[in-house]
Design a protein around this motif. Sequence first.
Motif, PDB file in Angstrom:
ATOM      1  N   THR A 126       0.774  -1.257  -0.059  1.00  0.00           N
ATOM      2  CA  THR A 126       0.015  -0.017   0.067  1.00  0.00           C
ATOM      3  C   THR A 126       0.768   1.263   0.021  1.00  0.00           C
ATOM      4  O   THR A 126       0.391   2.540  -0.709  1.00  0.00           O
ATOM      5  CB  THR A 126      -0.911   0.235   1.325  1.00  0.00           C
ATOM      6  OG1 THR A 126      -0.054  -0.129   2.406  1.00  0.00           O
ATOM      7  CG2 THR A 126      -1.833  -1.070   1.263  1.00  0.00           C
ATOM      8  N   PHE A 127       1.952   1.304   0.513  1.00  0.00           N
ATOM      9  CA  PHE A 127       2.842   2.446   0.708  1.00  0.00           C
ATOM     10  C   PHE A 127       3.388   2.839  -0.900  1.00  0.00           C
ATOM     11  O   PHE A 127       3.466   4.065  -0.965  1.00  0.00           O
ATOM     12  CB  PHE A 127       4.262   2.194   1.428  1.00  0.00           C
ATOM     13  CG  PHE A 127       5.051   3.089   1.680  1.00  0.00           C
ATOM     14  CD1 PHE A 127       4.659   4.326   2.581  1.00  0.00           C
ATOM     15  CD2 PHE A 127       6.156   3.126   0.875  1.00  0.00           C
ATOM     16  CE1 PHE A 127       5.687   5.356   2.391  1.00  0.00           C
ATOM     17  CE2 PHE A 127       6.988   4.189   0.900  1.00  0.00           C
ATOM     18  CZ  PHE A 127       6.917   5.351   1.823  1.00  0.00           C
ATOM     19  N   ASP A 128       3.678   1.659  -1.801  1.00  0.00           N
ATOM     20  CA  ASP A 128       4.025   2.123  -3.004  1.00  0.00           C
ATOM     21  C   ASP A 128       2.993   2.896  -3.835  1.00  0.00           C
ATOM     22  O   ASP A 128       3.050   3.702  -4.514  1.00  0.00           O
ATOM     23  CB  ASP A 128       4.520   0.830  -3.862  1.00  0.00           C
ATOM     24  CG  ASP A 128       5.702   0.109  -3.119  1.00  0.00           C
ATOM     25  OD1 ASP A 128       6.499   1.058  -2.742  1.00  0.00           O
ATOM     26  OD2 ASP A 128       5.945  -1.076  -3.440  1.00  0.00           O
ATOM     27  N   TRP A 129       1.702   2.385  -3.571  1.00  0.00           N
ATOM     28  CA  TRP A 129       0.651   3.151  -4.062  1.00  0.00           C
ATOM     29  C   TRP A 129       0.153   4.397  -3.489  1.00  0.00           C
ATOM     30  O   TRP A 129      -0.166   5.430  -4.319  1.00  0.00           O
ATOM     31  CB  TRP A 129      -0.705   1.940  -4.176  1.00  0.00           C
ATOM     32  CG  TRP A 129      -0.640   0.831  -5.011  1.00  0.00           C
ATOM     33  CD1 TRP A 129      -0.593  -0.303  -4.792  1.00  0.00           C
ATOM     34  CD2 TRP A 129      -0.652   0.813  -6.587  1.00  0.00           C
ATOM     35  NE1 TRP A 129      -0.453  -1.327  -5.699  1.00  0.00           N
ATOM     36  CE2 TRP A 129      -0.561  -0.432  -6.836  1.00  0.00           C
ATOM     37  CE3 TRP A 129      -0.903   2.069  -7.379  1.00  0.00           C
ATOM     38  CZ2 TRP A 129      -0.528  -0.682  -8.251  1.00  0.00           C
ATOM     39  CZ3 TRP A 129      -0.810   1.670  -8.678  1.00  0.00           C
ATOM     40  CH2 TRP A 129      -0.646   0.279  -9.043  1.00  0.00           C
ATOM     41  N   GLU A 131       2.266   6.522  -2.577  1.00  0.00           N
ATOM     42  CA  GLU A 131       3.390   7.169  -3.184  1.00  0.00           C
ATOM     43  C   GLU A 131       3.070   7.928  -4.500  1.00  0.00           C
ATOM     44  O   GLU A 131       3.110   8.682  -5.054  1.00  0.00           O
ATOM     45  CB  GLU A 131       4.780   6.647  -3.157  1.00  0.00           C
ATOM     46  CG  GLU A 131       5.355   6.132  -1.889  1.00  0.00           C
ATOM     47  CD  GLU A 131       5.962   7.643  -1.307  1.00  0.00           C
ATOM     48  OE1 GLU A 131       6.962   8.371  -1.668  1.00  0.00           O
ATOM     49  OE2 GLU A 131       5.239   8.238  -0.129  1.00  0.00           O
ATOM     50  N   ILE A 132       2.612   6.540  -5.315  1.00  0.00           N
ATOM     51  CA  ILE A 132       2.061   6.984  -6.844  1.00  0.00           C
ATOM     52  C   ILE A 132       0.823   7.935  -6.832  1.00  0.00           C
ATOM     53  O   ILE A 132       0.967   8.962  -7.476  1.00  0.00           O
ATOM     54  CB  ILE A 132       1.722   5.742  -7.544  1.00  0.00           C
ATOM     55  CG1 ILE A 132       3.075   4.791  -7.633  1.00  0.00           C
ATOM     56  CG2 ILE A 132       0.915   5.883  -8.741  1.00  0.00           C
ATOM     57  CD1 ILE A 132       2.750   3.609  -8.092  1.00  0.00           C
ATOM     58  N   VAL A 133      -0.121   7.630  -5.922  1.00  0.00           N
ATOM     59  CA  VAL A 133      -1.263   8.516  -5.744  1.00  0.00           C
ATOM     60  C   VAL A 133      -1.096   9.703  -5.638  1.00  0.00           C
ATOM     61  O   VAL A 133      -1.745  10.717  -6.201  1.00  0.00           O
ATOM     62  CB  VAL A 133      -2.251   8.082  -4.973  1.00  0.00           C
ATOM     63  CG1 VAL A 133      -3.618   8.777  -4.603  1.00  0.00           C
ATOM     64  CG2 VAL A 133      -2.903   6.623  -5.489  1.00  0.00           C
ATOM     65  N   ASN A 134       0.041  10.099  -4.692  1.00  0.00           N
ATOM     66  CA  ASN A 134       0.213  11.514  -4.176  1.00  0.00           C
ATOM     67  C   ASN A 134       1.476  11.973  -4.942  1.00  0.00           C
ATOM     68  O   ASN A 134       1.859  12.955  -4.591  1.00  0.00           O
ATOM     69  CB  ASN A 134       0.398  11.515  -2.556  1.00  0.00           C
ATOM     70  CG  ASN A 134      -0.984  11.050  -1.894  1.00  0.00           C
ATOM     71  OD1 ASN A 134      -1.571  11.715  -1.705  1.00  0.00           O
ATOM     72  ND2 ASN A 134      -1.113   9.754  -1.555  1.00  0.00           N
ATOM     73  N   SER A 135       1.845  11.438  -5.896  1.00  0.00           N
ATOM     74  CA  SER A 135       3.096  11.707  -6.543  1.00  0.00           C
ATOM     75  C   SER A 135       2.712  12.598  -7.829  1.00  0.00           C
ATOM     76  O   SER A 135       1.566  12.594  -8.425  1.00  0.00           O
ATOM     77  CB  SER A 135       4.061  10.588  -7.240  1.00  0.00           C
ATOM     78  OG  SER A 135       5.074  11.198  -7.950  1.00  0.00           O
ATOM     79  N   GLU A 136       3.753  13.620  -7.960  1.00  0.00           N
ATOM     80  CA  GLU A 136       3.656  14.371  -9.323  1.00  0.00           C
ATOM     81  C   GLU A 136       4.581  14.157 -10.424  1.00  0.00           C
ATOM     82  O   GLU A 136       4.741  14.916 -11.338  1.00  0.00           O
ATOM     83  CB  GLU A 136       3.825  16.008  -8.793  1.00  0.00           C
ATOM     84  CG  GLU A 136       2.713  16.708  -7.857  1.00  0.00           C
ATOM     85  CD  GLU A 136       2.688  18.142  -7.671  1.00  0.00           C
ATOM     86  OE1 GLU A 136       3.750  18.549  -8.208  1.00  0.00           O
ATOM     87  OE2 GLU A 136       1.818  18.510  -7.091  1.00  0.00           O
TER      88      GLU A 136
END
Length: 198
Positions: A126-129, A131-136
């Motif tokens: 879930t941590f990877d996701w 990061e992806i969801v909140n990444s620019e």
Amino acid sequence: FGHHSFLTDVKGKGFGKRLGSLSIKNLIDQGFESIVLLNYLLSIGTSSNVSKEKNSDSLINTFDINSLSTSSPKFSINELELLNKDILQSYEFSEIKNKFENFKIKDPTEEFWNFVKYNISFFSDTFDWWEIVNSEEIYLTEHKDYLRIAAELLPNEPYNIDTWLEWTTKINEKTAKKGKDLFMPLRLALTGKEKGPE
């Protein structure tokens, strides 16, 4: 303290006693949920299917030692991984939200959990996701022309559970692409991954 039946690998070969990778501690360190290990170890070697119980008290109260076979059960790490995934997917957000604190994920939402739980094998994923969801970050792909068309067809906000289908239907109608040719470039551009989300 307890002693489990002698386990073999999927081919029936015995495990070495010093095979530390299969210790309970090591399996938990790898990310297996403790309730998953309990389900698995109380089920293999019996005539019952592997249970998917989330309540440890219920598991313990229904366990019957007389149900254990006298033959050596086969231990499958692949089956254990599938069980871990299945049990994680069965959790409601209210049952799992406290685990996010262990990974320093602040203010997760039920929507995020419902999105991510079908795309993880271990909770740490879930941590990877997150990061992806909140990444620019911008993920570069080879499909610039296609993605330009896709961007023009993106429905207006607010987005909801039907937005993805609406969007991909428009893309299909415009480009005639379908299946992998339609979804893979979008997935790579949005997540940088070749697999997930579903």
